[in-house]
Write a protein that holds these residues in place. Structure first.
Motif, PDB file in Angstrom:
ATOM      1  N   ALA A  37      16.523  18.851  -9.708  1.00  0.00           N
ATOM      2  CA  ALA A  37      15.602  17.945 -10.393  1.00  0.00           C
ATOM      3  C   ALA A  37      16.000  16.495 -10.160  1.00  0.00           C
ATOM      4  CB  ALA A  37      15.574  18.256 -11.887  1.00  0.00           C
ATOM      5  N   LYS A  38      17.302  16.242 -10.143  1.00  0.00           N
ATOM      6  CA  LYS A  38      17.778  14.873  -9.916  1.00  0.00           C
ATOM      7  C   LYS A  38      17.548  14.454  -8.476  1.00  0.00           C
ATOM      8  CE  LYS A  38      20.007  12.551 -12.498  1.00  0.00           C
ATOM      9  NZ  LYS A  38      19.578  11.468 -13.363  1.00  0.00           N
ATOM     10  N   ALA A  39      17.660  15.389  -7.540  1.00  0.00           N
ATOM     11  CA  ALA A  39      17.529  15.069  -6.120  1.00  0.00           C
ATOM     12  C   ALA A  39      16.079  14.782  -5.756  1.00  0.00           C
ATOM     13  CB  ALA A  39      18.071  16.206  -5.278  1.00  0.00           C
ATOM     14  N   LYS A  40      15.139  15.418  -6.434  1.00  0.00           N
ATOM     15  CA  LYS A  40      13.730  15.229  -6.108  1.00  0.00           C
ATOM     16  C   LYS A  40      13.292  13.846  -6.558  1.00  0.00           C
ATOM     17  CE  LYS A  40      12.259  20.027  -6.455  1.00  0.00           C
ATOM     18  NZ  LYS A  40      11.505  20.966  -7.272  1.00  0.00           N
ATOM     19  N   ASN A  41      12.469  13.229  -5.733  1.00  0.00           N
ATOM     20  CA  ASN A  41      11.888  11.939  -6.101  1.00  0.00           C
ATOM     21  C   ASN A  41      10.394  12.159  -6.242  1.00  0.00           C
ATOM     22  OD1 ASN A  41      11.280   9.340  -6.589  1.00  0.00           O
ATOM     23  ND2 ASN A  41      12.060   8.517  -4.665  1.00  0.00           N
ATOM     24  N   ASN A  42       9.896  12.057  -7.460  1.00  0.00           N
ATOM     25  CA  ASN A  42       8.482  12.371  -7.660  1.00  0.00           C
ATOM     26  C   ASN A  42       7.580  11.187  -7.331  1.00  0.00           C
ATOM     27  OD1 ASN A  42       9.055  10.717  -9.771  1.00  0.00           O
ATOM     28  ND2 ASN A  42       8.486  12.145 -11.384  1.00  0.00           N
ATOM     29  N   HIS A  43       8.146  10.056  -6.901  1.00  0.00           N
ATOM     30  CA  HIS A  43       7.403   8.891  -6.454  1.00  0.00           C
ATOM     31  C   HIS A  43       6.458   8.348  -7.515  1.00  0.00           C
ATOM     32  CE1 HIS A  43       9.042   9.412  -2.489  1.00  0.00           C
ATOM     33  NE2 HIS A  43       8.606  10.659  -2.453  1.00  0.00           N
ATOM     34  N   TYR A  44       6.742   8.557  -8.753  1.00  0.00           N
ATOM     35  CA  TYR A  44       5.894   7.991  -9.799  1.00  0.00           C
ATOM     36  C   TYR A  44       6.611   6.796 -10.407  1.00  0.00           C
ATOM     37  CZ  TYR A  44       3.248   7.290 -14.030  1.00  0.00           C
ATOM     38  OH  TYR A  44       2.495   6.712 -15.027  1.00  0.00           O
ATOM     39  N   ASN A  45       6.147   5.626 -10.033  1.00  0.00           N
ATOM     40  CA  ASN A  45       6.699   4.398 -10.604  1.00  0.00           C
ATOM     41  C   ASN A  45       5.515   3.519 -10.993  1.00  0.00           C
ATOM     42  OD1 ASN A  45       7.983   2.069 -11.273  1.00  0.00           O
ATOM     43  ND2 ASN A  45       9.351   2.065  -9.510  1.00  0.00           N
ATOM     44  N   PRO A  46       5.240   3.363 -12.283  1.00  0.00           N
ATOM     45  CA  PRO A  46       4.057   2.619 -12.718  1.00  0.00           C
ATOM     46  C   PRO A  46       4.039   1.180 -12.215  1.00  0.00           C
ATOM     47  CG  PRO A  46       5.120   3.692 -14.575  1.00  0.00           C
ATOM     48  CD  PRO A  46       5.977   3.922 -13.395  1.00  0.00           C
ATOM     49  N   ALA A  47       5.206   0.562 -12.113  1.00  0.00           N
ATOM     50  CA  ALA A  47       5.248  -0.832 -11.664  1.00  0.00           C
ATOM     51  C   ALA A  47       4.774  -0.951 -10.217  1.00  0.00           C
ATOM     52  CB  ALA A  47       6.661  -1.389 -11.806  1.00  0.00           C
ATOM     53  N   ARG A  53      -2.123  -1.675  -6.630  1.00  0.00           N
ATOM     54  CA  ARG A  53      -3.502  -1.900  -7.071  1.00  0.00           C
ATOM     55  C   ARG A  53      -3.868  -3.372  -6.957  1.00  0.00           C
ATOM     56  NH1 ARG A  53      -3.577   0.891 -12.502  1.00  0.00           N
ATOM     57  NH2 ARG A  53      -3.623   3.032 -11.856  1.00  0.00           N
ATOM     58  N   GLU A  54      -2.965  -4.218  -7.442  1.00  0.00           N
ATOM     59  CA  GLU A  54      -3.203  -5.660  -7.404  1.00  0.00           C
ATOM     60  C   GLU A  54      -3.321  -6.155  -5.957  1.00  0.00           C
ATOM     61  OE1 GLU A  54      -1.063  -9.644  -9.178  1.00  0.00           O
ATOM     62  OE2 GLU A  54      -0.591  -7.700 -10.031  1.00  0.00           O
ATOM     63  N   PHE A  55      -2.470  -5.628  -5.089  1.00  0.00           N
ATOM     64  CA  PHE A  55      -2.494  -6.024  -3.676  1.00  0.00           C
ATOM     65  C   PHE A  55      -3.841  -5.672  -3.045  1.00  0.00           C
ATOM     66  CE2 PHE A  55      -1.834  -4.885   0.793  1.00  0.00           C
ATOM     67  CZ  PHE A  55      -1.335  -6.086   1.278  1.00  0.00           C
ATOM     68  N   TYR A  56      -4.312  -4.444  -3.271  1.00  0.00           N
ATOM     69  CA  TYR A  56      -5.580  -4.022  -2.688  1.00  0.00           C
ATOM     70  C   TYR A  56      -6.745  -4.818  -3.260  1.00  0.00           C
ATOM     71  CZ  TYR A  56      -3.155  -0.164  -0.462  1.00  0.00           C
ATOM     72  OH  TYR A  56      -2.310   0.578   0.305  1.00  0.00           O
ATOM     73  N   LYS A  57      -6.664  -5.109  -4.559  1.00  0.00           N
ATOM     74  CA  LYS A  57      -7.720  -5.902  -5.198  1.00  0.00           C
ATOM     75  C   LYS A  57      -7.782  -7.300  -4.584  1.00  0.00           C
ATOM     76  CE  LYS A  57      -9.291  -6.971  -9.883  1.00  0.00           C
ATOM     77  NZ  LYS A  57      -8.921  -6.959 -11.280  1.00  0.00           N
ATOM     78  N   ASN A  58      -6.618  -7.909  -4.399  1.00  0.00           N
ATOM     79  CA  ASN A  58      -6.567  -9.239  -3.787  1.00  0.00           C
ATOM     80  C   ASN A  58      -7.082  -9.210  -2.357  1.00  0.00           C
ATOM     81  OD1 ASN A  58      -5.550 -10.410  -6.068  1.00  0.00           O
ATOM     82  ND2 ASN A  58      -3.427 -10.328  -5.414  1.00  0.00           N
ATOM     83  N   ALA A  59      -6.703  -8.177  -1.606  1.00  0.00           N
ATOM     84  CA  ALA A  59      -7.158  -8.056  -0.216  1.00  0.00           C
ATOM     85  C   ALA A  59      -8.674  -7.950  -0.176  1.00  0.00           C
ATOM     86  CB  ALA A  59      -6.515  -6.847   0.445  1.00  0.00           C
ATOM     87  N   LYS A  60      -9.237  -7.201  -1.092  1.00  0.00           N
ATOM     88  CA  LYS A  60     -10.682  -7.047  -1.165  1.00  0.00           C
ATOM     89  C   LYS A  60     -11.351  -8.398  -1.422  1.00  0.00           C
ATOM     90  CE  LYS A  60     -13.820  -3.732  -3.355  1.00  0.00           C
ATOM     91  NZ  LYS A  60     -13.948  -2.781  -4.443  1.00  0.00           N
ATOM     92  N   ASN A  61     -10.795  -9.144  -2.375  1.00  0.00           N
ATOM     93  CA  ASN A  61     -11.358 -10.465  -2.695  1.00  0.00           C
ATOM     94  C   ASN A  61     -11.248 -11.416  -1.508  1.00  0.00           C
ATOM     95  OD1 ASN A  61     -12.096  -9.720  -5.269  1.00  0.00           O
ATOM     96  ND2 ASN A  61     -10.186 -10.405  -6.198  1.00  0.00           N
ATOM     97  N   VAL A  62     -10.135 -11.373  -0.818  1.00  0.00           N
ATOM     98  CA  VAL A  62      -9.939 -12.250   0.343  1.00  0.00           C
ATOM     99  C   VAL A  62     -10.960 -11.920   1.428  1.00  0.00           C
ATOM    100  CG1 VAL A  62      -8.352 -12.781   2.243  1.00  0.00           C
ATOM    101  CG2 VAL A  62      -7.523 -12.763  -0.098  1.00  0.00           C
ATOM    102  N   ASN A  63     -11.183 -10.629   1.667  1.00  0.00           N
ATOM    103  CA  ASN A  63     -12.168 -10.229   2.672  1.00  0.00           C
ATOM    104  C   ASN A  63     -13.565 -10.708   2.297  1.00  0.00           C
ATOM    105  OD1 ASN A  63     -10.387  -9.013   4.412  1.00  0.00           O
ATOM    106  ND2 ASN A  63     -10.571  -6.997   3.454  1.00  0.00           N
ATOM    107  N   LYS A  64     -13.931 -10.583   1.034  1.00  0.00           N
ATOM    108  CA  LYS A  64     -15.235 -11.070   0.593  1.00  0.00           C
ATOM    109  C   LYS A  64     -15.354 -12.567   0.839  1.00  0.00           C
ATOM    110  CE  LYS A  64     -16.393  -7.783  -3.079  1.00  0.00           C
ATOM    111  NZ  LYS A  64     -16.606  -7.630  -4.526  1.00  0.00           N
TER     112      LYS A  64
END
Length: 187
Positions: A37-47, A53-64
């Motif tokens: 269980a300790k060795a597994k990395n479930n890749h869940y990090n809210p930060a 999410r913020e990066f993709y949102k900004n990229a979308k706005n820049v493209n527009k």
């Protein structure tokens, strides 16, 4: 007799195991399961998810924004090309000399406008600096007065008694100032 002792020991062990089981909230993990269980990395990090999410949102706005700019530039190019064709004849000279002057004047007026704005900002900055300088000087003078008054008020004689001369002078000054204020408000 030995059987009875063994039974009581077994009962005690079972009882402690039962207590531990209920206290720990279950059977717990085996050592192997815990290590896995300790060795597994479930890749869940809210930060990290939030940043993505913020990066993709900004990229979308820049493209527009870029698309809008491109559209505006295309519209401007079409209007400029049409206007330029009207004002230039086959030899490449302007039909109206006023058109050439207007273009020079517009550049000249933009430069003047920039200079005026720059001068205004400079004036505002110097005025702010002057006001700050005056306030700083007043603050320093008030601090010096308070420091001198404090030194006088804290002076002591050789025997450790306070020097009353300065204290009485201070009282006299405050009384005179208050009488001036009262007289000034009556008239």
């Amino acid at each position: 007799m030995k059987k009875n002792e063994e039974r009581s020991d077994n009962r005690k062990k079972k009882h402690t195991m039962k207590k531990n089981f209920s206290r720990m909230g279950g059977g717990g993990l085996s050592l192997e399961a815990f290590a896995n269980a300790k060795a597994k990395n479930n890749h869940y990090n809210p930060a990290i998810i939030k940043k993505q999410r913020e990066f993709y949102k900004n990229a979308k706005n820049v493209n527009k924004f870029k698309k809008l700019l491109k559209q505006q530039n295309q519209q401007n190019d079409h209007t400029l090309a049409q206007g330029h064709d009207k004002n230039v004849n086959e030899t490449g000279e302007y039909k109206d000399k006023s058109e050439r002057r207007r273009r020079k004047n517009s550049a000249f007026s933009l430069e003047e406008l920039y200079k005026k704005q720059h001068e205004e900002k400079e004036k505002e900055r110097t005025e702010r600096e002057a006001v700050l300088r005056v306030k700083k000087e007043e603050r320093e003078q008030a601090e010096a007065r308070r420091k001198a008054l404090r030194e006088k008020m804290l002076k002591k004689t050789r025997r450790g008694q306070p020097v009353m001369k300065y204290r009485i002078e201070h009282l006299l000054e405050t009384i005179q100032a208050s009488t001036k204020n009262v007289a000034g408000s009556k008239s």
